[in-house]
Design a protein around this motif. Structure first.
Motif, short mmCIF file in Angstrom:
data_model
loop_
_atom_site.label_atom_id
_atom_site.label_comp_id
_atom_site.label_asym_id
_atom_site.label_seq_id
_atom_site.Cartn_x
_atom_site.Cartn_y
_atom_site.Cartn_z
N GLY A 105 0.79 -1.22 0.00
CA GLY A 105 0.00 0.00 0.00
C GLY A 105 0.82 1.28 0.00
N GLU A 106 2.15 1.16 -0.10
CA GLU A 106 3.01 2.34 -0.14
C GLU A 106 3.01 2.93 -1.55
OE1 GLU A 106 4.88 3.80 2.39
OE2 GLU A 106 3.83 2.42 3.72
N ALA A 107 2.99 4.25 -1.65
CA ALA A 107 3.03 4.92 -2.95
C ALA A 107 4.40 4.76 -3.58
CB ALA A 107 2.70 6.39 -2.78
N VAL A 108 4.43 4.44 -4.87
CA VAL A 108 5.68 4.26 -5.60
C VAL A 108 5.58 4.91 -6.97
CG1 VAL A 108 6.35 2.10 -4.46
CG2 VAL A 108 4.94 2.01 -6.50
N LEU A 109 6.72 5.35 -7.49
CA LEU A 109 6.82 5.84 -8.86
C LEU A 109 7.42 4.73 -9.70
CD1 LEU A 109 8.16 9.40 -8.12
CD2 LEU A 109 6.14 8.90 -9.48
N PRO A 110 6.61 4.04 -10.51
CA PRO A 110 7.15 2.95 -11.32
C PRO A 110 8.22 3.45 -12.27
CG PRO A 110 4.76 2.96 -11.38
CD PRO A 110 5.19 4.22 -10.71
N PHE A 111 9.15 2.58 -12.62
CA PHE A 111 10.21 2.92 -13.55
C PHE A 111 9.59 3.33 -14.87
CE2 PHE A 111 13.57 1.84 -16.62
CZ PHE A 111 14.60 2.61 -16.10
N PRO A 112 9.95 4.50 -15.43
CA PRO A 112 9.31 4.97 -16.66
C PRO A 112 9.69 4.11 -17.86
CG PRO A 112 11.14 6.39 -16.09
CD PRO A 112 10.98 5.41 -14.95
N GLY A 113 8.76 3.99 -18.78
CA GLY A 113 9.05 3.33 -20.04
C GLY A 113 9.17 1.83 -19.97
N GLY A 114 8.62 1.20 -18.93
CA GLY A 114 8.68 -0.25 -18.86
C GLY A 114 7.92 -0.87 -20.01
N LYS A 115 8.54 -1.83 -20.71
CA LYS A 115 7.89 -2.39 -21.90
C LYS A 115 6.74 -3.32 -21.55
CE LYS A 115 11.16 -6.16 -22.41
NZ LYS A 115 12.10 -6.84 -23.28
N ASN A 116 6.64 -3.76 -20.31
CA ASN A 116 5.56 -4.65 -19.91
C ASN A 116 4.50 -3.91 -19.10
OD1 ASN A 116 6.78 -6.93 -21.10
ND2 ASN A 116 8.17 -7.04 -19.38
N ARG A 117 4.39 -2.59 -19.33
CA ARG A 117 3.44 -1.79 -18.58
C ARG A 117 2.78 -0.78 -19.51
NH1 ARG A 117 3.74 3.26 -15.20
NH2 ARG A 117 5.49 3.72 -16.51
N ARG A 118 1.53 -0.51 -19.28
CA ARG A 118 0.86 0.56 -19.98
C ARG A 118 -0.02 1.32 -18.99
NH1 ARG A 118 -4.35 -1.71 -23.30
NH2 ARG A 118 -5.08 -3.08 -21.66
N THR A 119 -0.20 2.59 -19.26
CA THR A 119 -1.07 3.43 -18.45
C THR A 119 -2.16 3.95 -19.38
OG1 THR A 119 0.78 4.03 -17.04
CG2 THR A 119 -1.16 5.44 -16.93
N TYR A 120 -3.41 3.82 -18.96
CA TYR A 120 -4.52 4.17 -19.84
C TYR A 120 -5.70 4.67 -19.01
CZ TYR A 120 -6.42 -0.28 -18.28
OH TYR A 120 -6.90 -1.31 -17.50
N HIS A 121 -6.63 5.35 -19.67
CA HIS A 121 -7.87 5.76 -19.03
C HIS A 121 -8.99 4.94 -19.65
CE1 HIS A 121 -11.22 8.07 -17.53
NE2 HIS A 121 -10.38 8.63 -16.70
N PRO A 122 -9.68 4.11 -18.87
CA PRO A 122 -10.67 3.19 -19.43
C PRO A 122 -11.78 3.89 -20.22
CG PRO A 122 -10.31 2.73 -17.10
CD PRO A 122 -9.55 3.96 -17.43
N GLY A 123 -12.14 5.11 -19.84
CA GLY A 123 -13.23 5.80 -20.52
C GLY A 123 -12.80 6.57 -21.75
N GLN A 124 -11.51 6.71 -22.00
CA GLN A 124 -11.06 7.55 -23.11
C GLN A 124 -10.17 6.85 -24.12
OE1 GLN A 124 -9.21 10.96 -21.35
NE2 GLN A 124 -11.08 11.65 -20.38
N VAL A 125 -9.53 5.77 -23.74
CA VAL A 125 -8.61 5.10 -24.63
C VAL A 125 -9.17 3.72 -24.95
CG1 VAL A 125 -6.27 4.22 -24.88
CG2 VAL A 125 -6.67 6.33 -23.62
N PRO A 126 -9.30 3.38 -26.25
CA PRO A 126 -9.78 2.04 -26.56
C PRO A 126 -8.82 0.99 -26.01
CG PRO A 126 -9.03 3.17 -28.55
CD PRO A 126 -8.95 4.15 -27.41
N ASP A 127 -9.39 -0.15 -25.65
CA ASP A 127 -8.58 -1.22 -25.10
C ASP A 127 -7.57 -1.67 -26.14
OD1 ASP A 127 -7.68 -3.06 -23.26
OD2 ASP A 127 -9.09 -4.61 -23.91
N ALA A 128 -6.31 -1.47 -25.86
CA ALA A 128 -5.23 -1.88 -26.76
C ALA A 128 -4.40 -2.94 -26.06
CB ALA A 128 -4.37 -0.68 -27.13
#
Length: 143
Positions: A105-128
């Motif tokens: 439950g600790e807040a973390v800043l994930p490593f940027p640009g990870g190839k196995n990660r995506r950040t999206y908004h469910p209501g605005q970005v089609p599921d890719a």
């Protein structure tokens, strides 16, 4: 010795490991950056692996996550999971990074640009699909 008034960092190449940076605390009379190394101020250029000096990014604000999600994929296991972005860290250079939580439950800043990660908004970005995933509704014949 001149105190460092602008947040600056010295960057060091660590071979196969990610680059390391140390804050510049002052500048010597010749204008060389001084960093804290083994409990003393030392010229950054005299430390093994010194690459460059650059302005240090600082978090200048934090804004709510706004319903965004971050999804992780484990390519070895073939599984994925999604977590809500709890907030966005906004940096002095205008960049923003998603703040996630770890398993405790600790807040973390994930490593940027990870190839196995995506950040999206469910209501605005089609599921890719994530890299390596098949798109929904495709068969082996479709590719």
């Amino acid at each position: 010795m001149i105190p460092a008034t602008v947040p600056t960092e010295a960057v060091f190449d660590r071979g196969n490991l990610p680059d390391e940076s140390l804050p510049v605390h002052a500048w010597d009379d010749e204008g060389e950056p001084l960093v804290l190394w083994r409990n003393e101020l030392r010229r950054a250029q005299n430390i093994e692996g010194f690459k460059e000096v650059r302005e240090r990014r600082q978090i200048v604000g934090v804004v709510p996550g706004g319903g965004w999600m971050t999804e992780w994929q484990d390519p070895d296991e073939g599984t994925s999971f999604a977590d809500p972005v709890v907030a966005w860290a906004v940096y002095s250079d205008g960049d923003a990074r998603a703040i996630d939580t770890d398993s405790s439950g600790e807040a973390v800043l994930p490593f940027p640009g990870g190839k196995n990660r995506r950040t999206y908004h469910p209501g605005q970005v089609p599921d890719a699909p994530l890299p390596g995933e098949k798109s929904p509704g495709t068969s082996k014949e479709d590719g």
